[in-house]
Design an enzyme around this catalytic site. Structure first.
Site, PDB file in Angstrom:
ATOM      1  N   SER A  35       8.049 -41.734  87.644  1.00 51.96           N
ATOM      2  CA  SER A  35       7.546 -41.835  86.269  1.00 51.96           C
ATOM      3  C   SER A  35       8.445 -42.680  85.373  1.00 51.96           C
ATOM      4  CB  SER A  35       7.373 -40.442  85.655  1.00 51.96           C
ATOM      5  OG  SER A  35       8.632 -39.838  85.414  1.00 51.96           O
ATOM      6  N   LYS A  81      12.714 -38.638  80.558  1.00 51.09           N
ATOM      7  CA  LYS A  81      11.782 -39.538  79.879  1.00 51.09           C
ATOM      8  C   LYS A  81      12.564 -40.402  78.891  1.00 51.09           C
ATOM      9  CE  LYS A  81       8.251 -37.510  81.878  1.00 51.09           C
ATOM     10  NZ  LYS A  81       7.545 -38.177  83.003  1.00 51.09           N
TER      11      LYS A  81
END
Length: 221
Positions: A50, A117
């Site tokens: 991701s 993230k």
């Protein structure tokens, strides 16, 4: 008539038992771990793509502990998603609670859900997808994102959110493969995470040896 006291043989010096040495080694290890945790670094493993191409699955990264005031846009951060990105686990009891407490001192949190993230929106900012060129807008200004995975758009999900105070909006670099703030718009905080849940900023890749290197802050940091 004088008498002399019988002399006593000196007691042999007792060497520490193996158990005593093990306790001493454990105490030193705990002290070192506490110092490192207090001042600086933890390590985490990257489980998915991701955050590709900045971070790849299987890499281990060094995370520098930061305070809430030190989090900037563009930072790649590790955070605890419990209660926002993941359901809250049941409270441990008995020996499990003791193990969790000891693990917490060492920087390990059994059952905790950690995510990595990139910070896109800071407290009080309005983050919107997207302008006519397909770029994210932060307070109405387009955000350049050179770190995006090749071929990905800024977002295939439209959103318009004002980040609450004390929270940040986070997204993966591989937008088409990332479960991030966009996926939790209906959750408490509208997909944002609390600054107090940020463990720290990813500063370097430490494994494998062929990929060791620093992780730069993004544009807008």
């Amino acid at each position: 008539m004088t008498t002399t006291r019988p002399t006593t043989a000196p007691r042999p010096h007792r060497r520490p038992s193996r158990g005593g040495r093990a306790v001493a080694v454990l105490a030193v290890a705990l002290l070192v771990a506490l110092v490192l945790r207090s001042f600086v670094v933890q390590t985490f493993s990257i489980p998915s793509d991701s955050m590709s191409p900045a971070l790849e699955p299987g890499q281990r990264v060094l995370v520098w502990r930061v305070g809430a005031q030190d989090v900037r846009r563009g930072d790649v951060v590790v955070f605890d998603g419990t209660g926002t990105f993941a359901p809250s686990p049941a409270e441990p009891e008995g020996l499990a609670a003791l193990g969790a407490a000891v693990g917490g001192l060492l920087g390990f949190h059994p059952g905790e859900s950690d995510y990595v993230k990139r910070v896109v929106g800071l407290p009080g900012e309005r983050v919107t997808c997207c302008d006519e060129q397909g770029r994210l807008l932060v307070d109405g200004e387009p955000l350049e994102e050179p770190y995006l995975h090749p071929g990905d758009s800024a977002s295939d999900v439209e959103f318009d959110i004002e980040v609450p105070e004390g929270r940040v909006w986070v997204m993966g670099d591989h937008r088409s493969r990332s479960v991030d703030s966009r996926s939790h718009l209906a959750a408490p905080g509208g997909g944002t995470i609390a600054l107090e849940d940020v463990v720290g900023r990813v500063v370097a890749v430490s494994w494998p040896p062929s990929q060791i290197g620093t992780v730069a802050r993004g544009v807008g940091a």
